[in-house]
Scaffold this motif. Sequence first.
Motif, PDB file in Angstrom:
ATOM      1  N   LEU A  56     -25.366  -7.498  12.023  1.00 27.27           N
ATOM      2  CA  LEU A  56     -26.459  -7.678  11.072  1.00 27.27           C
ATOM      3  C   LEU A  56     -27.533  -8.552  11.694  1.00 27.27           C
ATOM      4  CD1 LEU A  56     -27.405  -7.343   8.083  1.00 27.27           C
ATOM      5  CD2 LEU A  56     -26.169  -9.451   7.600  1.00 27.27           C
ATOM      6  N   HIS A  57     -28.766  -8.090  11.653  1.00 26.67           N
ATOM      7  CA  HIS A  57     -29.880  -8.878  12.192  1.00 26.67           C
ATOM      8  C   HIS A  57     -30.092 -10.110  11.311  1.00 26.67           C
ATOM      9  CE1 HIS A  57     -33.676  -9.897  14.032  1.00 26.67           C
ATOM     10  NE2 HIS A  57     -34.204  -9.957  12.827  1.00 26.67           N
ATOM     11  N   VAL A  58     -30.080 -11.281  11.926  1.00 28.79           N
ATOM     12  CA  VAL A  58     -30.373 -12.542  11.239  1.00 28.79           C
ATOM     13  C   VAL A  58     -31.491 -13.198  12.039  1.00 28.79           C
ATOM     14  CG1 VAL A  58     -29.480 -14.787  10.508  1.00 28.79           C
ATOM     15  CG2 VAL A  58     -27.983 -12.772  10.455  1.00 28.79           C
ATOM     16  N   PRO A  59     -32.691 -13.333  11.447  1.00 34.46           N
ATOM     17  CA  PRO A  59     -33.825 -13.895  12.189  1.00 34.46           C
ATOM     18  C   PRO A  59     -33.495 -15.257  12.799  1.00 34.46           C
ATOM     19  CG  PRO A  59     -34.553 -12.994  10.091  1.00 34.46           C
ATOM     20  CD  PRO A  59     -33.046 -12.977  10.079  1.00 34.46           C
ATOM     21  N   GLY A  60     -33.835 -15.400  14.067  1.00 31.35           N
ATOM     22  CA  GLY A  60     -33.643 -16.653  14.763  1.00 31.35           C
ATOM     23  C   GLY A  60     -32.220 -16.917  15.226  1.00 31.35           C
ATOM     24  N   TRP A  86     -30.863   2.881   8.809  1.00 32.97           N
ATOM     25  CA  TRP A  86     -29.679   2.061   9.071  1.00 32.97           C
ATOM     26  C   TRP A  86     -29.831   0.671   8.466  1.00 32.97           C
ATOM     27  CZ3 TRP A  86     -25.879   4.943  10.221  1.00 32.97           C
ATOM     28  CH2 TRP A  86     -26.005   6.016  11.105  1.00 32.97           C
ATOM     29  N   GLN A  87     -28.801   0.225   7.773  1.00 30.40           N
ATOM     30  CA  GLN A  87     -28.787  -1.101   7.160  1.00 30.40           C
ATOM     31  C   GLN A  87     -28.108  -2.139   8.054  1.00 30.40           C
ATOM     32  OE1 GLN A  87     -30.475  -1.670   4.213  1.00 30.40           O
ATOM     33  NE2 GLN A  87     -31.138   0.406   4.704  1.00 30.40           N
ATOM     34  N   ARG A 138     -18.160 -12.425   5.753  1.00 34.14           N
ATOM     35  CA  ARG A 138     -18.517 -12.871   7.105  1.00 34.14           C
ATOM     36  C   ARG A 138     -19.715 -13.810   7.083  1.00 34.14           C
ATOM     37  NH1 ARG A 138     -17.412 -14.811  11.673  1.00 34.14           N
ATOM     38  NH2 ARG A 138     -18.507 -13.959  13.457  1.00 34.14           N
ATOM     39  N   LEU A 139     -20.728 -13.477   6.285  1.00 35.25           N
ATOM     40  CA  LEU A 139     -21.908 -14.331   6.217  1.00 35.25           C
ATOM     41  C   LEU A 139     -21.591 -15.670   5.566  1.00 35.25           C
ATOM     42  CD1 LEU A 139     -24.654 -11.685   5.424  1.00 35.25           C
ATOM     43  CD2 LEU A 139     -24.244 -12.885   7.587  1.00 35.25           C
ATOM     44  N   LEU A 140     -20.725 -15.670   4.571  1.00 28.19           N
ATOM     45  CA  LEU A 140     -20.293 -16.950   3.993  1.00 28.19           C
ATOM     46  C   LEU A 140     -19.561 -17.784   5.025  1.00 28.19           C
ATOM     47  CD1 LEU A 140     -19.131 -15.913   0.409  1.00 28.19           C
ATOM     48  CD2 LEU A 140     -21.039 -17.428   0.993  1.00 28.19           C
ATOM     49  N   ASP A 141     -18.689 -17.143   5.799  1.00 27.21           N
ATOM     50  CA  ASP A 141     -17.972 -17.868   6.849  1.00 27.21           C
ATOM     51  C   ASP A 141     -18.937 -18.483   7.864  1.00 27.21           C
ATOM     52  OD1 ASP A 141     -15.439 -17.428   5.854  1.00 27.21           O
ATOM     53  OD2 ASP A 141     -15.045 -15.701   7.144  1.00 27.21           O
TER      54      ASP A 141
END
Length: 151
Positions: A56-60, A86-87, A138-141
């Motif tokens: 997942l793209h996460v800016p920075g 695509w998501q 995963r993002l919470l982790d």
Amino acid sequence: MTSATTMTAALPVEHRERLMQIARHVSFPEGTRLFEEGRHADRFWIVRTGTVALDLHVPGRRAPVIESLGHGELVGWSWHFTPHVWQLGAEAMTPVRAYEFDATTVRAMCDADPEFGRAIAVWVGRVLAHRLHAARTRLLDLYAPYGSGER
């Protein structure tokens, strides 16, 4: 991934056989990007061997891996939903052999046979629900102060 989301478990034999009639055998070397978030989703794959990482793209930040997919698992669901973009991104983490399917052909098959279309939609919906949960966890982790709490 739960077994209920693999093609073998999710689709009745007659629908699975019909889908497999249009499958192409493909392979990807380790490190190959299968698709990038935000680009046009025009195909999908079922992994035969190897591992594909969804990210997942996460800016920075470096794109976090959301989930690793293996044998029998669906790679790509965005092809099924308008606007067919695509998501997530996907990369072969090992050499991968897969069945590839043309999205336009499968969508036409779904339109022509509502029973087949419903089976495909339920399968893709189950996969999507599973992926959404995996992405959230995963993002919470990675980014929440106390993680997902699932340890």
